[in-house]
Design a protein around this motif. Structure first.
Motif, PDB file in Angstrom:
ATOM      1  N   PHE A 160     -38.010  65.563  72.911  1.00 22.34           N
ATOM      2  CA  PHE A 160     -37.007  65.718  71.859  1.00 22.34           C
ATOM      3  C   PHE A 160     -36.693  67.205  71.670  1.00 22.34           C
ATOM      4  N   ASN A 162     -35.983  69.093  69.231  1.00 22.18           N
ATOM      5  CA  ASN A 162     -35.997  69.053  67.765  1.00 22.18           C
ATOM      6  C   ASN A 162     -35.592  70.411  67.186  1.00 22.18           C
ATOM      7  N   THR A 192     -31.372  66.109  72.662  1.00 19.00           N
ATOM      8  CA  THR A 192     -31.092  65.709  71.273  1.00 19.00           C
ATOM      9  C   THR A 192     -30.821  64.195  71.285  1.00 19.00           C
ATOM     10  N   ARG A 193     -30.810  63.623  70.073  1.00 16.13           N
ATOM     11  CA  ARG A 193     -30.508  62.188  69.982  1.00 16.13           C
ATOM     12  C   ARG A 193     -29.152  61.867  70.606  1.00 16.13           C
ATOM     13  N   ALA A 212     -37.331  59.033  66.761  1.00 21.58           N
ATOM     14  CA  ALA A 212     -38.155  60.223  67.030  1.00 21.58           C
ATOM     15  C   ALA A 212     -39.604  59.814  66.814  1.00 21.58           C
ATOM     16  N   LEU A 256     -38.311  61.416  71.916  1.00 20.73           N
ATOM     17  CA  LEU A 256     -37.333  60.425  71.453  1.00 20.73           C
ATOM     18  C   LEU A 256     -37.559  59.159  72.264  1.00 20.73           C
TER      19      LEU A 256
END
Ligand SMILES: C[S@@+](CC[C@H](N)C(=O)[O-])C[C@H]1O[C@@H](n2cnc3c(N)ncnc32)[C@H](O)[C@@H]1O
Length: 269
Positions: A160, A162, A192-193, A212, A256
């Motif tokens: 991830f 973050n 990232t998402r 996450a 993720l």
């Protein structure tokens, strides 16, 4: 997408595929090779995300474990009634798995090009494996799409990108693109998402969820990098367990995990 680098202690000319194989082979030797560690699976965050979907997966449904490592998940799911094929690029690890778990199915293979038949799995899971090749995650995702049956489920985790990583990189933007020292080389992509969702959707998947996970591990890494506390030290571990519940996942979560479905009919590409 952000790149992470690692120190290469071996021959700098090693090809990427040989580097990935050697890296993981060595890691699994350091961890003592295959053992029966299946009892820990139901406590894992990945398992908790999978559980509602598993409840609807009929027994006998076939699963693929892409980058099976020491094989715990392959063995666990097969024993739960979902015959699972464990696939890994590390020849040494797969040879040991076959010896240690002779009744289970393990094969050497590359998840970017498995050679497995089209539409042959009901579910495919892969933890921390799609991100290891600099050319990107698309070949892994496209191959997952190909080997899944229509309606089949993909569960996959990646590092991830973050807020903590974004802040660290803000003062050091060049590291996004290239290694700092001569003996550093590409290790993995961090997403990232939105990036993760976008890649899965581009390959045709319907994205059902992106969570996450791994807050405790993220805090542990932060204690190591920002405060110099050793990763394996029991004090660091106790502190991360105490602090993690109070820290937002967007700031520190390590991975993720996406859940995606292959549509019943292929969408136009
Ligand atoms: C982070 S480990 C995950 C291990 C295991 N699934 C787990 O959760 O404990 C990544 C694994 O993927 C394997 N791997 C990396 N790239 C691969 C590829 N292209 N094809 C197959 N396996 C790969 C590595 O050898 C390693 O065992």
């Amino acid at each position: 997408m952000r790149k992470d680098f690692t120190i290469d202690t071996g021959d700098a000319d090693t090809s990427e595929i040989a580097f990935v194989e050697d890296y993981w082979t060595q890691k699994w030797v350091e961890q003592g090779g295959p053992k029966d560690r299946t009892s820990r699976i139901p406590r894992k965050e990945e398992f908790r995300v999978m559980r509602p979907y598993l409840e609807k997966l009929p027994k006998g449904a076939r699963m693929l474990d892409g980058g099976c490592g020491l094989g715990d998940w392959t063995v666990y799911f097969t024993e739960q009634g979902w015959p699972t094929l464990g696939l890994d690029i590390s020849r040494d690890t797969v040879a040991k798995l076959r010896e240690f778990f002779p009744e289970h199915e393990f094969e050497v293979g590359d998840i970017r090009q498995t050679g497995l038949p089209d539409a042959s799995f009901d579910a495919y899971f892969s933890w921390g494996t799609f991100e290891h090749f600099e050319a990107g995650l698309e070949p892994c995702i496209d191959e997952a799409y190909r080997v899944l049956k229509p309606g089949g489920l993909l569960f996959t985790s990646v590092p991830f990108d973050n807020l903590r990583h974004a802040l660290r990189a803000a003062g050091d933007w060049k590291r996004k693109a290239q290694p700092a020292a001569g003996n550093e080389r590409f290790y993995q992509w961090r997403l990232t998402r939105g990036e993760f969702r976008g890649l899965l959707a581009k390959s045709g998947f319907e994205v059902l969820d992106v969570k996450a996970i791994g807050k405790r591990q993220g805090v542990l890494r932060s204690l190591q990098h920002e405060f110099g506390l050793p990763y394996q030290w029991f004090v660091s571990r106790a502190a991360s367990a105490a602090v993690a519940p109070f820290v937002p996942s967007g700031l520190v979560a390590h991975m993720l995990l996406a859940v995606a479905r292959k549509p019943e009919t292929d969408p136009p590409r």
